[in-house]
Design an enzyme around this catalytic site. Structure first.
Site, PDB file in Angstrom:
ATOM      1  CE  LYS A 167      -4.066   0.165   2.317  1.00  0.00           C
ATOM      2  NZ  LYS A 167      -5.087   0.714   3.579  1.00  0.00           N
ATOM      3  CB  CYS A 217     -19.199   4.169  10.022  1.00  0.00           C
ATOM      4  SG  CYS A 217     -17.682   4.532   9.344  1.00  0.00           S
TER       5      CYS A 217
HETATM    6  C1  UDX Z   1     -21.458   7.679   8.508  1.00  0.00           C
HETATM    7  C2  UDX Z   1     -21.692   8.827   9.262  1.00  0.00           C
HETATM    8  O1  UDX Z   1     -22.765   9.632   8.742  1.00  0.00           O
HETATM    9  C3  UDX Z   1     -20.270   9.537   9.516  1.00  0.00           C
HETATM   10  O2  UDX Z   1     -20.537  10.547  10.305  1.00  0.00           O
HETATM   11  C4  UDX Z   1     -19.416   8.647  10.327  1.00  0.00           C
HETATM   12  O3  UDX Z   1     -17.852   9.350  10.447  1.00  0.00           O
HETATM   13  C5  UDX Z   1     -19.210   7.414   9.247  1.00  0.00           C
HETATM   14  O4  UDX Z   1     -20.413   6.628   9.175  1.00  0.00           O
HETATM   15  P1  UDX Z   1     -21.245   6.986   6.081  1.00  0.00           P
HETATM   16  O5  UDX Z   1     -21.130   5.370   6.674  1.00  0.00           O
HETATM   17  O6  UDX Z   1     -20.101   7.296   5.133  1.00  0.00           O
HETATM   18  O7  UDX Z   1     -21.051   7.937   7.307  1.00  0.00           O
HETATM   19  O8  UDX Z   1     -22.701   7.176   5.371  1.00  0.00           O
HETATM   20  P2  UDX Z   1     -23.949   7.949   5.705  1.00  0.00           P
HETATM   21  O9  UDX Z   1     -24.122   9.186   4.623  1.00  0.00           O
HETATM   22  O10 UDX Z   1     -24.180   8.408   7.208  1.00  0.00           O
HETATM   23  O11 UDX Z   1     -25.071   6.752   5.313  1.00  0.00           O
HETATM   24  C6  UDX Z   1     -24.861   5.689   6.160  1.00  0.00           C
HETATM   25  C7  UDX Z   1     -25.850   4.483   5.836  1.00  0.00           C
HETATM   26  O12 UDX Z   1     -27.205   5.074   6.172  1.00  0.00           O
HETATM   27  C8  UDX Z   1     -26.026   4.538   3.980  1.00  0.00           C
HETATM   28  O13 UDX Z   1     -26.452   3.082   3.981  1.00  0.00           O
HETATM   29  C9  UDX Z   1     -27.485   5.229   3.870  1.00  0.00           C
HETATM   30  O14 UDX Z   1     -27.985   4.554   2.497  1.00  0.00           O
HETATM   31  C10 UDX Z   1     -28.158   5.063   4.997  1.00  0.00           C
HETATM   32  N1  UDX Z   1     -29.193   6.060   5.306  1.00  0.00           N
HETATM   33  C11 UDX Z   1     -28.572   7.512   5.226  1.00  0.00           C
HETATM   34  C12 UDX Z   1     -30.578   5.959   5.070  1.00  0.00           C
HETATM   35  O15 UDX Z   1     -30.846   4.696   4.878  1.00  0.00           O
HETATM   36  N2  UDX Z   1     -31.314   6.959   5.162  1.00  0.00           N
HETATM   37  C13 UDX Z   1     -30.868   8.159   5.672  1.00  0.00           C
HETATM   38  O16 UDX Z   1     -31.741   8.956   5.859  1.00  0.00           O
HETATM   39  C14 UDX Z   1     -29.624   8.562   5.652  1.00  0.00           C
END
Ligand code: UDX
Length: 435
Positions: free
Chosen positions: A35, A260
């Protein structure tokens, strides 16, 4: 300031590149030599808008460099971020092997005062163990501090989220550590939350769990909406107008995925259990998220009746739009459930097909959304990519064996789909009554 980041994964690389761009001298270290070799050639292992450019600019300005030698990183920097992965073990517990390993290696290579910062998402009280490990292995009379500085980066918007955070959380035990961290983040002009290490660790798990909770809450509401013929998007809109609730993270769908939320919810449930607190609310959040996929499968059966030998077109494989990441994506689980019932799958995703091909068998990956519809008995929307919102539905209707669309992310309007002659099902959407 002189910084090193140990762990060049998603969080480490973004943090390193952004801190370099703020004018610091940053060394990114990783024990994966391959990497590091690629990173030295500015070959970035993850898809994150703007990251490759940011790395190239800062490597060129000699503010950012890469090494596989942790000794070099530790000896040349004053602040050292631990940014290695903390994946889930089979029982949901966070695997902290990497964190412990790095803490020990930092201690063994320290030649003077260091501020050691937890950037990885870790269960509360990990800071105590990092301090214990460093104290055990550091040479005598060398002073150090531990701090917690959790990240809140969303995939696809990580650089923006780093440069324009809602808040910067700093957990520290000494004035010196607090001042060093405040100085490091001063250029961002963002609100600082200065607290103790345990509270900082909890802010991360509690924030992610609360966001996951909002998603499962609206998904639970969507089920009630379906029973009474209400529309969950209008319910969410009405709820979100209340400043105490806010409109964000109230989109009902097939559930949350990613690297996450599932991991952090599992780890928080586990650490709470270990502390003697049964976090049953969070268990319910996880349960709703899991069962949302079964709800979606039932919708498909309500429309197709028999799944066996049917061909099903799936649009969207990534866990959310604008990323190629399929980790814990509901779309992948749903495809596997359909295949287990004998369905044939044709799938299209703008960027995640390469990764999905490694995770799925016997899926026909298509060159565009229309090929995924050709000869299919129904079309599923699993990820709300913008390009799926403007499709040629006349063409779609001709290509589908049956004009059936099941929209797992509520990107279409039920009345419009009915007018176009489709049998449409969304998540918690009002059934279209005959006008
Ligand atoms: C998340 C947190 O937002 C971020 O602060 C943390 O540091 C890492 O995890 P991420 O996992 O990249 O970020 O994506 P995010 O945009 O939060 O969406 C997470 C999941 O929730 C996705 O699968 C998305 O489809 C789902 N989601 C999000 C919903 O189903 N409904 C919503 O209203 C918002």
């Amino acid at each position: 300031m002189k910084i090193s980041i140990i762990g060049t994964g998603y969080v480490g690389l973004v943090t390193g590149a952004c801190l370099a761009d703020l004018g610091n001298t940053v060394i990114c270290a990783d024990n994966n030599k391959n990497k590091i070799t690629n990173l030295k050639k500015c070959i970035i292992p993850i898809y994150e808008p703007g990251l490759e450019e940011l790395v190239k600019i800062n490597v060129r300005k000699k503010r950012l460099c890469f090494t596989a030698d942790i000794k070099e990183a530790v000896s040349k920097s004053q602040i050292i971020f631990i940014a290695v992965g903390t994946p889930s073990l089979s029982n949901g517990e966070a695997d902290l092997t990497g964190v412990e390993n790095v803490a020990r290696n930092i201690a063994l290579n320290m030649t003077g005062y260091r501020l050691i910062v937890e950037k990885s998402t870790v269960p509360v009280e990990t800071g105590k163990w990092v301090k214990h490990t460093v104290s055990t292995f550091v040479k005598r009379n060398i002073d150090f501090d531990i701090a917690s500085n959790p990240e809140f980066l969303r995939e696809g918007q990580a650089i923006n989220d780093f440069m324009h955070p809602d808040r910067i959380v700093i957990g520290a035990e000494s004035k010196k550590a607090r001042e060093l961290m405040a100085a490091l983040y001063k250029p961002l002009n963002a609100p600082l939350v200065i607290t103790d290490i345990k509270s900082a660790e909890l802010i991360k798990h509690a924030s992610n769990s609360f966001l996951a909770n909002k998603i499962s809450f609206i998904n639970a509401i969507s089920r009630i909406c379906e029973k009474v013929g209400a529309d969950v998007m209008e319910v969410a809109f009405g709820m979100g107008m209340d400043k105490r609730i806010g409109p964000g993270f109230l989109s009902a769908g097939i559930g949350y995925g990613g690297s996450c939320f599932p991991k952090d919810v599992d780890a928080f449930i586990d650490i709470a259990q270990k502390l003697g607190c049964d976090f049953d609310l969070l268990k319910a959040v996880r349960e709703v998220n899991e069962s949302q996929k079964n709800m979606f499968l039932k919708k498909i059966k309500d429309m197709l009746w028999i799944i066996k030998d049917k061909t099903i077109g799936v649009l969207g494989l990534s866990f959310k739009p604008d990323t190629d990441d399929i980790r814990n994506a509901p779309s992948i689980d749903i495809i596997r459930m359909l295949q287990a019932e004998g369905a044939k799958i044709k799938a299209y995703d703008p960027s995640a097909m390469e990764k999905a091909a490694k995770a799925l068998d016997k899926v026909k990956f298509c060159k565009d959304p229309y090929e995924a519809c050709k000869g299919s008995d129904c079309l599923l929307i699993a990820t709300e990519w913008d390009e799926f919102k403007e499709l040629d539905f006349t063409r779609i209707k001709k290509m589908l064996k049956r004009p059936f669309i099941i929209d797992g992310r509520n990107i279409y309007d039920p009345a419009a789909m009915k007018k176009l002659g489709f049998m449409y099902a969304g998540i918690g959407r009002r059934a279209v009554t005959k006008k």
